[in-house]
Write an enzyme that holds these catalytic residues in place. Structure first.
Site, PDB file in Angstrom:
ATOM      1  CB  CYS A 154       4.379  -0.400   1.394  1.00 43.26           C
ATOM      2  SG  CYS A 154       4.572  -2.100   1.931  1.00 43.26           S
ATOM      3  CB  CYS A 155       0.038   1.497   3.883  1.00 38.16           C
ATOM      4  SG  CYS A 155       0.858   1.222   5.461  1.00 38.16           S
ATOM      5  CB  CYS A 198      -2.013   1.759   7.704  1.00 39.11           C
ATOM      6  SG  CYS A 198      -3.574   1.264   8.443  1.00 39.11           S
ATOM      7  CB  CYS A 206       3.741  -4.588   8.869  1.00 44.70           C
ATOM      8  SG  CYS A 206       2.246  -4.788   7.883  1.00 44.70           S
ATOM      9  CB  CYS A 238       6.036  -0.423   9.636  1.00 46.08           C
ATOM     10  SG  CYS A 238       6.496  -0.492   7.899  1.00 46.08           S
TER      11      CYS A 238
HETATM   12  S1  SF4 Z   1       2.737  -1.220   7.731  1.00 48.18           S
HETATM   13 FE1  SF4 Z   1       4.728  -1.220   6.634  1.00 48.18          FE
HETATM   14  S2  SF4 Z   1       4.995  -3.296   5.760  1.00 48.18           S
HETATM   15 FE2  SF4 Z   1       2.827  -3.059   6.419  1.00 48.18          FE
HETATM   16  S3  SF4 Z   1       1.771  -2.469   4.567  1.00 48.18           S
HETATM   17 FE3  SF4 Z   1       2.311  -0.552   5.644  1.00 48.18          FE
HETATM   18  S4  SF4 Z   1       4.344   0.079   4.863  1.00 48.18           S
HETATM   19 FE4  SF4 Z   1       3.966  -2.066   4.204  1.00 48.18          FE
END
Ligand code: SF4
Length: 243
Positions: free
Chosen positions: A130-131, A239, A213, A216
């Site tokens: 996701c990151c 991240c 985010c 998280c």
């Molecule tokens: S911090 Fe969490 S929601 Fe944001 S990009 Fe990374 S995994 Fe995705």
């Protein structure tokens, strides 16, 4: 603390013809103990509009530090689609308060498109992926337009940043990375914000010392590791944009 005024002679000394790991290390040795203001002066004089300031909008120190030196400076915001409303409001407050240009770096997929392709709430199952899609790749695309980027990362933020230089060659992105706040502690942050009466992300006074985010980021108990609320329980501490 030693301060170095980047006068004409010093600027010549600090502007190698070619930027690479070696020349960045030389400049870092000269600027490491300079004040954030002098580092910003040097960065603006050296790179001008070819630099971009990363803005997490946890605070508005960098938008102020650079916006007051370089009118219209680009401030890069990683618009992941998962931010707290307070963080977006802080971004908008910074844009209204300082002569900066907000550059929203967006992922290729919207949250809805990501949910459709990878399943809902990927952050809970594979935060690295996701990151990668929502932060790392958009940052890489955005940095291709500049010769230097400025971040608000500090050595005290995390053990992984404890030896972070002020100026370094970012080989991953192919440009100079400048961390003018690298040596700042929490009191330095407080003092700068209070002195300049800066817009603040209200979450910082509501138990969120490190804000990413929303899915998280959790509240942190007083005295606990400030970053312990990031990806809590997932064995992840970064991240991927600073390492
Ligand atoms: S911090 Fe969490 S929601 Fe944001 S990009 Fe990374 S995994 Fe995705």
């Amino acid at each position: 603390m030693t301060t170095i005024l980047p006068g004409a002679a010093m600027l010549t000394l600090l502007n190698p013809k070619e930027w690479n790991a070696e020349t960045c290390a030389e400049v870092n040795a000269r600027l490491e103990h300079a004040s954030a203001g002098h580092i910003a002066d040097w960065a603006v004089a050296t790179f001008g509009q070819d630099l971009v300031v990363a803005g997490s909008m946890q605070d508005t120190i960098l938008p102020h530090l650079f916006g007051t030196r370089l009118e219209g400076v680009d401030v890069l915001f990683l618009e992941t689609g998962y931010h707290f409303a307070e963080t977006l409001a802080t971004r908008d407050a910074a844009a209204a308060a300082f002569p900066i240009t907000i550059v929203n770096a967006e992922p290729e997929l919207s949250v809805a498109e990501q949910d459709a392709q990878y399943g809902k709430d990927l952050f809970a199952r594979d935060p690295n992926l996701c990151c990668q899609m929502r932060k790392v790749e958009p940052l890489k695309r955005a940095l291709g337009n500049y010769r230097a980027w400025v971040t608000g990362a500090r050595r005290v933020d995390a053990i992984t940043r404890s030896e972070m230089p002020v100026v370094s060659w970012d080989a991953k992105h192919g440009l100079v990375k400048i961390n003018p706040l690298a040596l700042w502690d929490d009191q330095s942050v407080e003092d700068y914000q209070a002195t300049h009466d800066l817009p603040r992300n209200p979450l910082t006074s509501q138990g969120y010392p490190s804000i990413g985010c929303a899915p998280c980021t959790q509240k942190v108990a007083p005295g606990a590791d400030p970053r312990s609320g990031r990806w809590a329980g997932q064995g992840k501490t970064e991240c991927g944009i600073h390492v």
